[in-house]
Design a protein around this motif. Structure first.
Motif, PDB file in Angstrom:
ATOM      1  N   ALA A  47       0.909  -1.311  -0.102  1.00  0.00           N
ATOM      2  CA  ALA A  47      -0.008   0.070   0.118  1.00  0.00           C
ATOM      3  C   ALA A  47       0.694   1.298   0.068  1.00  0.00           C
ATOM      4  O   ALA A  47       0.339   2.230   0.117  1.00  0.00           O
ATOM      5  CB  ALA A  47      -0.965  -0.018   1.209  1.00  0.00           C
ATOM      6  N   GLY A  48       2.256   1.140  -0.071  1.00  0.00           N
ATOM      7  CA  GLY A  48       2.885   2.207   0.166  1.00  0.00           C
ATOM      8  C   GLY A  48       3.215   2.850   1.426  1.00  0.00           C
ATOM      9  O   GLY A  48       3.619   4.050   1.795  1.00  0.00           O
ATOM     10  N   GLY A  49       2.675   2.109   2.409  1.00  0.00           N
ATOM     11  CA  GLY A  49       2.541   2.701   3.707  1.00  0.00           C
ATOM     12  C   GLY A  49       1.704   2.195   4.680  1.00  0.00           C
ATOM     13  O   GLY A  49       0.856   1.360   4.165  1.00  0.00           O
ATOM     14  N   ALA A  50       1.321   2.184   6.049  1.00  0.00           N
ATOM     15  CA  ALA A  50       0.736   1.772   6.909  1.00  0.00           C
ATOM     16  C   ALA A  50      -0.724   2.453   6.752  1.00  0.00           C
ATOM     17  O   ALA A  50      -0.926   3.645   7.372  1.00  0.00           O
ATOM     18  CB  ALA A  50       1.214   1.662   8.372  1.00  0.00           C
ATOM     19  N   THR A  51      -1.997   2.049   6.308  1.00  0.00           N
ATOM     20  CA  THR A  51      -3.092   2.622   6.024  1.00  0.00           C
ATOM     21  C   THR A  51      -3.842   2.376   7.313  1.00  0.00           C
ATOM     22  O   THR A  51      -3.434   1.641   8.440  1.00  0.00           O
ATOM     23  CB  THR A  51      -3.784   1.797   5.001  1.00  0.00           C
ATOM     24  N   SER A  77       8.872  -0.594  12.968  1.00  0.00           N
ATOM     25  CA  SER A  77       8.750   0.822  12.683  1.00  0.00           C
ATOM     26  C   SER A  77       7.680   1.253  11.701  1.00  0.00           C
ATOM     27  O   SER A  77       7.177   2.388  11.903  1.00  0.00           O
ATOM     28  CB  SER A  77      10.264   1.182  12.432  1.00  0.00           C
ATOM     29  N   THR A  78       7.447   0.553  10.567  1.00  0.00           N
ATOM     30  CA  THR A  78       6.404   0.723   9.971  1.00  0.00           C
ATOM     31  C   THR A  78       4.814   1.025  10.309  1.00  0.00           C
ATOM     32  O   THR A  78       4.119   1.885  10.130  1.00  0.00           O
ATOM     33  CB  THR A  78       6.358  -0.008   8.743  1.00  0.00           C
ATOM     34  N   LEU A  79       4.731  -0.044  11.320  1.00  0.00           N
ATOM     35  CA  LEU A  79       3.323  -0.158  12.170  1.00  0.00           C
ATOM     36  C   LEU A  79       3.269   0.732  13.395  1.00  0.00           C
ATOM     37  O   LEU A  79       2.232   0.847  13.956  1.00  0.00           O
ATOM     38  CB  LEU A  79       3.112  -1.409  12.304  1.00  0.00           C
ATOM     39  N   THR A 117       8.931   2.211   3.400  1.00  0.00           N
ATOM     40  CA  THR A 117       7.696   2.420   4.149  1.00  0.00           C
ATOM     41  C   THR A 117       7.853   2.999   5.650  1.00  0.00           C
ATOM     42  O   THR A 117       7.026   3.345   6.240  1.00  0.00           O
ATOM     43  CB  THR A 117       6.806   1.143   4.487  1.00  0.00           C
ATOM     44  N   THR A 118       9.163   2.696   6.103  1.00  0.00           N
ATOM     45  CA  THR A 118       9.581   3.214   7.455  1.00  0.00           C
ATOM     46  C   THR A 118       9.827   4.552   7.511  1.00  0.00           C
ATOM     47  O   THR A 118      10.099   5.320   8.617  1.00  0.00           O
ATOM     48  CB  THR A 118      10.532   2.227   7.975  1.00  0.00           C
TER      49      THR A 118
END
Length: 204
Positions: A47-51, A77-79, A117-118
């Motif tokens: 998704a290109g990052g955490a939605t 870290s992304t989440l 994403t991070t």
């Protein structure tokens, strides 16, 4: 007895993070319980990052880990922003401890990330802990995540060490990057998080 000598339930997005946290926990007399949701990071990457939906599922998974624990630790870290909303137990992101530790060091700081994403959640986190006038830079390690995804741990670590070479204070923003800290001279998420927990100081 340390106030935080307790069971901490950890949510990881990669099983390979578990052996990075366990030695750090043992050094501080902490007990960890682990769960892995690799699918959440995979969805965030797609998704290109955490939605918002991914973060909501991350919070739900953390809540499922609460029984029998005294605190919840999110190591991805992304989440990381998932812990910004209330949970059944004290919950914190492991990289927040690293941000606080790194920003307290004198001189210029280089923060390295392995996956794009991070970048934005890490930028926001470190900026929130940066004192006025602090010089710091956030940088993506080229090609590192492809090596990690391919199971090339040695290549992953080598790419990170190459990116850190010649810098002053270097913080490795993702827990998985701790494999590159063979010399012990880089700041890592597992070490920072367990040190903070042992002191009874889960970072905001």
């Amino acid at each position: 007895m340390r106030r935080w000598r307790m069971t901490i339930a950890c949510l990881h997005s990669a099983a390979s993070n578990i052996p990075l946290f366990e030695p750090a926990a043992a050094r501080h007399g902490l007990t960890l319980r682990h769960a892995v949701r690799a699918d959440l990071l995979a969805e965030a990457e797609a998704a290109g990052g955490a939605t918002p939906a991914i973060l909501a599922e991350t919070r739900a998974e953390l809540a499922r880990l609460a029984p029998g624990a005294r605190a919840l630790l999110l190591t991805c870290s992304t989440l990381g922003p998932a812990v910004d909303d209330p949970l059944p137990l004290p919950a914190w992101r492991a990289d927040a401890a690293l941000a606080r530790q790194a920003m307290a060091r004198p001189g210029r700081l280089l923060v390295l990330c392995a996956v794009d994403t991070t970048l934005e959640p890490t930028r926001a986190l470190f900026a929130a802990h940066a004192p006025a006038g602090k010089e710091w830079e956030l940088r993506l390690v080229p090609g590192a995540w492809a090596r990690f995804r391919a199971g090339d741990t040695e290549g992953y670590a080598a790419a990170i060490r190459a990116a850190a070479r010649g810098a002053g204070t270097v913080a490795l923003a993702q827990a998985s990057m701790a494999v590159a800290n063979a010399g012990g001279d880089l700041l890592t998420v597992p070490d920072a998080a367990m040190a903070a927990a042992a002191q009874g100081m889960p970072p905001a």
